[in-house]
Every structure is written in structure tokens, then in C-alpha cells.
Design a protein around this motif. Structure first.
Motif, short mmCIF file in Angstrom:
data_model
loop_
_atom_site.label_atom_id
_atom_site.label_comp_id
_atom_site.label_asym_id
_atom_site.label_seq_id
_atom_site.Cartn_x
_atom_site.Cartn_y
_atom_site.Cartn_z
N GLY A 224 0.76 -1.24 0.00
CA GLY A 224 0.00 0.00 0.00
C GLY A 224 0.79 1.29 0.00
N TRP A 225 2.09 1.22 -0.20
CA TRP A 225 2.90 2.43 -0.26
C TRP A 225 2.93 2.99 -1.69
CZ3 TRP A 225 7.09 4.18 3.34
CH2 TRP A 225 6.94 3.65 4.63
N ASN A 226 3.08 4.30 -1.80
CA ASN A 226 3.52 4.90 -3.06
C ASN A 226 5.02 4.62 -3.17
OD1 ASN A 226 0.97 6.15 -3.54
ND2 ASN A 226 1.54 7.78 -2.13
N VAL A 227 5.45 4.19 -4.35
CA VAL A 227 6.85 3.83 -4.54
C VAL A 227 7.44 4.61 -5.71
CG1 VAL A 227 8.47 1.96 -5.08
CG2 VAL A 227 6.48 1.50 -3.63
N VAL A 228 8.53 5.30 -5.45
CA VAL A 228 9.32 5.91 -6.51
C VAL A 228 10.51 4.98 -6.72
CG1 VAL A 228 10.56 7.94 -7.30
CG2 VAL A 228 8.56 8.20 -5.82
N ALA A 229 10.42 4.15 -7.75
CA ALA A 229 11.43 3.13 -8.04
C ALA A 229 12.43 3.70 -9.03
CB ALA A 229 10.77 1.88 -8.60
N THR A 230 13.65 3.88 -8.59
CA THR A 230 14.64 4.54 -9.45
C THR A 230 15.71 3.56 -9.90
OG1 THR A 230 16.24 5.26 -7.76
CG2 THR A 230 14.24 6.61 -8.05
N VAL B 252 5.95 4.89 -9.43
CA VAL B 252 6.53 5.78 -10.43
C VAL B 252 7.96 5.33 -10.66
CG1 VAL B 252 7.31 8.13 -10.92
CG2 VAL B 252 5.08 7.75 -9.87
N VAL B 253 8.30 5.03 -11.89
CA VAL B 253 9.65 4.63 -12.25
C VAL B 253 10.36 5.81 -12.90
CG1 VAL B 253 11.05 3.13 -13.71
CG2 VAL B 253 9.04 2.21 -12.55
N THR B 254 11.56 6.10 -12.45
CA THR B 254 12.30 7.21 -13.02
C THR B 254 13.79 6.94 -12.96
OG1 THR B 254 12.49 9.63 -13.06
CG2 THR B 254 12.53 8.56 -10.89
N ARG B 255 14.53 7.70 -13.73
CA ARG B 255 15.98 7.54 -13.77
C ARG B 255 16.62 8.19 -12.55
NH1 ARG B 255 20.41 10.58 -15.28
NH2 ARG B 255 22.22 9.33 -15.91
N LEU B 256 17.56 7.48 -11.96
CA LEU B 256 18.42 8.05 -10.93
C LEU B 256 19.73 7.29 -10.96
CD1 LEU B 256 17.49 8.99 -7.25
CD2 LEU B 256 19.69 7.97 -7.86
N ASP B 257 20.79 8.02 -11.25
CA ASP B 257 22.16 7.49 -11.19
C ASP B 257 22.81 8.19 -10.01
OD1 ASP B 257 24.90 7.02 -11.43
OD2 ASP B 257 24.90 7.16 -13.61
N VAL B 258 23.21 7.43 -8.99
CA VAL B 258 23.72 8.05 -7.76
C VAL B 258 25.00 8.83 -7.98
CG1 VAL B 258 22.57 6.41 -6.24
CG2 VAL B 258 24.91 5.95 -7.00
N THR B 259 25.66 8.62 -9.13
CA THR B 259 26.87 9.40 -9.43
C THR B 259 26.54 10.65 -10.23
OG1 THR B 259 27.37 8.22 -11.51
CG2 THR B 259 28.23 7.28 -9.46
N ASP B 260 25.26 10.90 -10.47
CA ASP B 260 24.80 12.07 -11.24
C ASP B 260 23.87 12.88 -10.35
OD1 ASP B 260 23.54 13.88 -12.90
OD2 ASP B 260 22.94 12.41 -14.42
N ARG B 261 24.40 13.95 -9.75
CA ARG B 261 23.62 14.71 -8.78
C ARG B 261 22.37 15.34 -9.40
NH1 ARG B 261 28.68 17.61 -5.58
NH2 ARG B 261 29.50 15.67 -4.66
N ALA B 262 22.44 15.74 -10.64
CA ALA B 262 21.26 16.31 -11.29
C ALA B 262 20.13 15.29 -11.36
CB ALA B 262 21.62 16.82 -12.68
N SER B 263 20.47 14.02 -11.64
CA SER B 263 19.44 12.99 -11.71
C SER B 263 18.83 12.72 -10.34
CB SER B 263 20.00 11.71 -12.32
OG SER B 263 20.77 10.96 -11.39
#
Length: 272
Positions: free
Chosen positions: A26-32, A49-60
Motif C-alpha cells: 500500500g505504499w507509493n513507490v518511486v522506483a529509481t 513511479v519509475v524514473t531515472r536516478l544514477d547516484v553518481t549524477d547529482r542532477a538525476s
């Protein structure tokens, strides 16, 4: 009110299992993940919600956090799961590999935490869960660089508890043992190439021992259950050890002491 969690490294393994588990409950999940095209069925799951996130890219990182807040209004928990392992002798590791290991496993965690803290401080609630490893609490041969990053995350997490508690924010660390994922393949980088180096004999012995002792690893879902507990139990517990093999290693170290534990591991891997 439905709670929201942001999880890094959801393309497979622990991250994927955690995203699925929180969504089911039942959680909202932002899966990166670095490449959202690998999300598969996760992208179609309700309240995900699926979105891009690269932990070495601060803008992402900033973009993903902003999307989470725009989509759901708050972030109740964050799971820093993305990472990889550097395996092999320290001496043979390139500067580039060392820098990438630190950037992914340490600085990346720092940057994600820093990005979510303003929202958590404003709402005066939140839980930060950093996935370290039993390798952040004890050691094995030929993992020195990886251990350095995971020990750093354990110390970082415990240190955060002091400064975040006044804002109602908890900091917790999950330390899995072996997990039945492709971590040893896709997420493992060797510090050496071939066997023309002084540590070749040790490498062969350690790799042989690892290959013969892969049974008994935890399934990703089991680790996800521990992460869920850390996010929901409301306790002051900081460290969550996950997996029977992790429990056994830590029990042996506690019983034997540092020097005897190292001697035991040397013998187990045929190094002594």
C-alpha cells in the motif's frame, strides 16, 4: 494516509524486491534506476513511479526527488540500495575503479540523503535506510575496497542518528549477508585482469571458496522484508542484520575476537 518511499537501484535484486513489496503493502513507490527501460512490469504496478536516478549524477538525484514530491507530496522513507562490489587485491585496483567504488557506494548515498533531508525536516518525519552489507561489520579476503565503503556507510548512518533525531527523522542501516542475485556478476568489478600479478594464487583460492559456498544465500524478498521492518517498526533500532550467514559471521567474530576471526577466515579460504 498512504506513505511514500523512494528506492535506488530497482532494476533487479534487492531494490526490485523492495519496490514490489512496498507497493503490495500500500505504499507509493518511486522506483529509481539508471536505465528505466529495464523496469518491466514494475512500471505498470499501481502507485509506482519509475524514473531515472544514477547516484553518481547529482542532477538525476535532484530530478528524481523533485518528481517524488510532485507526484506524492512527501517522502516518508528512502532506501539507498544502489551499489556494486570491487573484488580483488587493493594494489592491483586502478584509480578509476577505486574512484567509481567510492562515488557509487559512499558519495552517492551522501548525495541522495542530502537531497531528501529538506523535505523530511519540513515534515518533521522520515526514515533513511542505507543498505550496507555484513561487509560493513566484518571482513572477508580480497574485499578491502568494498569493505571500506560499507564500513563508511555504517558509520555514516549511525552518525546521522544524532543530528536527525530532533527533526523526527530516523537513520537505519540494513546489513545483508549473501543474496541470491546477480551481484557477483553484473554488479561485481574485479581489481585485476588475468593472473599475471603477485596475488594470483590468493585470488584463485578465494574465488574457488566463494564458488563452492554459494548455497544458503538469502532471497532478495527476504532482505526486502527486513527493509520493510526497518521502515515501519517505529523502533530506535539502527542496525538490522539480514541473513543466517551474516548472523553466523558476526557471531563468530564476537566470540573469537578480531585476530582469531582473521585467522579463521584465512584458514577457511586456504590462505594460511
Amino acid at each position: 494516509m498512504r506513505k511514500t518511499i523512494l528506492i535506488t537501484g530497482c532494476s533487479s535484486g534487492i531494490g526490485r524486491a523492495a519496490a514490489e513489496l512496498f507497493a503490495e503493502r500500500g505504499w507509493n513507490v518511486v522506483a529509481t534506476m539508471r536505465d528505466p527501460s529495464t523496469a518491466g512490469a514494475l512500471a505498470a504496478a499501481p502507485n509506482v513511479v519509475v524514473t531515472r536516478l544514477d547516484v553518481t549524477d547529482r542532477a538525476s538525484i535532484d530530478t528524481a526527488v523533485a518528481l517524488a514530491l510532485a507526484s506524492f507530496g512527501r517522502i516518508d522513507a528512502v532506501v539507498n540500495n544502489a551499489g556494486f562490489g570491487a573484488f580483488g587485491p587493493f594494489e592491483t585496483a586502478s584509480t578509476q575503479l577505486i574512484d567509481r567504488q567510492l562515488a557509487t557506494n559512499v558519495t552517492g548515498v551522501f548525495d541522495v540523503v542530502r537531497a531528501v533531508l529538506p523535505a523530511m525536516r519540513e515534515q518533521r518525519a522520515g526514515t533513511i535506510i542505507n543498505v550496507a552489507s555484513v561487509g560493513g561489520l566484518t571482513t572477508m579476503p580480497l574485499n578491502a575496497i568494498y569493505h571500506a565503503t560499507k564500513y563508511a556507510i555504517v558509520g555514516f548512518t549511525e552518525g546521522l542518528t544524532y543530528e536527525l533525531a530532533p527533526f523526527g527523522i530516523a537513520a537505519k542501516v540494513v546489513a545483508p549477508g549473501g543474496v541470491a542475485t546477480d551481484f557477483a556478476g553484473r554488479s561485481l568489478s574485479k581489481t585485476f585482469s588475468g593472473d599475471a600479478h603477485p596475488y594470483a594464487d590468493s585470488v584463485a583460492k578465494v574465488m574457488h571458496t566463494f564458488e563452492n559456498n554459494r548455497g544458503g544465500f538469502s532471497q532478495p524478498r527476504a532482505i526486502a522484508e527486513v527493509i520493510f521492518s526497518a521502515a515501519t517498526d517505529g523502533s530506535a533500532q539502527v542496525t538490522y542484520v539480514a541473513g543466517a550467514d551474516a548472523d553466523a559471521l558476526l557471531a563468530a567474530r564476537a566470540k573469537l575476537g578480531t585476530e582469531a576471526y582473521i585467522d579463521m577466515m584465512n584458514q577457511r579460504f586456504g590462505l594460511k
